[in-house]
Design an enzyme around this catalytic site. Sequence first.
Site, PDB file in Angstrom:
ATOM      1  N   LYS A  14     -13.261  10.821  57.177  1.00 36.86           N
ATOM      2  CA  LYS A  14     -12.050  10.029  57.424  1.00 36.86           C
ATOM      3  C   LYS A  14     -11.204   9.889  56.153  1.00 36.86           C
ATOM      4  CE  LYS A  14     -14.222   6.269  58.801  1.00 36.86           C
ATOM      5  NZ  LYS A  14     -15.659   6.606  58.812  1.00 36.86           N
ATOM      6  N   ARG A  89     -13.586  -1.316  63.705  1.00 38.94           N
ATOM      7  CA  ARG A  89     -14.982  -0.929  63.838  1.00 38.94           C
ATOM      8  C   ARG A  89     -15.675  -1.704  64.956  1.00 38.94           C
ATOM      9  NH1 ARG A  89     -15.333   1.053  58.242  1.00 38.94           N
ATOM     10  NH2 ARG A  89     -17.321   2.064  57.861  1.00 38.94           N
ATOM     11  N   ARG A 128     -22.819  13.029  48.813  1.00 38.38           N
ATOM     12  CA  ARG A 128     -21.788  12.173  48.232  1.00 38.38           C
ATOM     13  C   ARG A 128     -22.411  11.117  47.330  1.00 38.38           C
ATOM     14  NH1 ARG A 128     -17.850   8.870  52.167  1.00 38.38           N
ATOM     15  NH2 ARG A 128     -19.452   7.269  52.105  1.00 38.38           N
ATOM     16  N   ARG A 134     -21.707   4.801  45.107  1.00 37.33           N
ATOM     17  CA  ARG A 134     -21.668   3.763  46.141  1.00 37.33           C
ATOM     18  C   ARG A 134     -23.069   3.266  46.451  1.00 37.33           C
ATOM     19  NH1 ARG A 134     -17.473   4.981  50.992  1.00 37.33           N
ATOM     20  NH2 ARG A 134     -19.032   3.691  52.039  1.00 37.33           N
ATOM     21  N   ARG A 145     -26.216   2.435  58.554  1.00 35.23           N
ATOM     22  CA  ARG A 145     -24.770   2.499  58.843  1.00 35.23           C
ATOM     23  C   ARG A 145     -24.510   3.318  60.101  1.00 35.23           C
ATOM     24  NH1 ARG A 145     -23.110   4.994  53.498  1.00 35.23           N
ATOM     25  NH2 ARG A 145     -20.967   5.020  54.218  1.00 35.23           N
TER      26      ARG A 145
END
Length: 191
Positions: A14, A89, A128, A134, A145
């Site tokens: 996204k 969400r 990532r 993160r 998640r």
Amino acid sequence: MLNIVITGAPGSGKGTQSDLIVKNYGLYHISTGDMLRAEIKAGSEIGKQAEQIIAEGRLVPDEVMIEMLHKQILEHKDAKGFIFDGFPRTVAQAEALDKMLAGVGEKIDILLVMNVKHETLVERLILRGQTSGRADDNKETIEKRLAVYTENTLPVIEFYRSTGRLTEADNNTTVDECFAQIKNIIEAHKG
Ligand code: AMP
């Protein structure tokens, strides 16, 4: 205005595709994840509230997110349009977004979901995590998640699909191939 909601699982691309949309169409990018990370960095009240929730892969309460988003919409009413990345969400957020846009005489023009296979999502997020820094890009939180996405966000997507408003892009592809699909969707909308 041209208002786009880009949705899809964590790791579905996204953010990357939003950046390309912004570059090509000049829309104002609202990434709720980026906003929350900025609040954490700034040590604000919202940041303090969100830090643990994000690290655990859960969702920040709807009221907090809706208020945050409302402020952004009001502050950027003069934009060429918005790209909403990571919001809504939940069903409550989806309903609130329609209302907030109606309040400034606007609506969602394109609802776009990015489709990516589960194992590819996990691979991409782990990769990532090696550079993102993160707190939530680790194996355990990634699975959490994805489960939260299935439970809370898929119903939003199914709702949008049931109203015939959903457009879909396959992102089991390269960044450029995916963006080519998105461009076609946007151009078709502009007519
Ligand atoms: P993202 O960068 O979009 O993957 O978001 C990172 C994290 O921020 C999510 O896992 C949630 O904990 C939180 N978050 C971002 N957007 C929302 C939202 N719209 N509602 C609730 N929590 C959110």
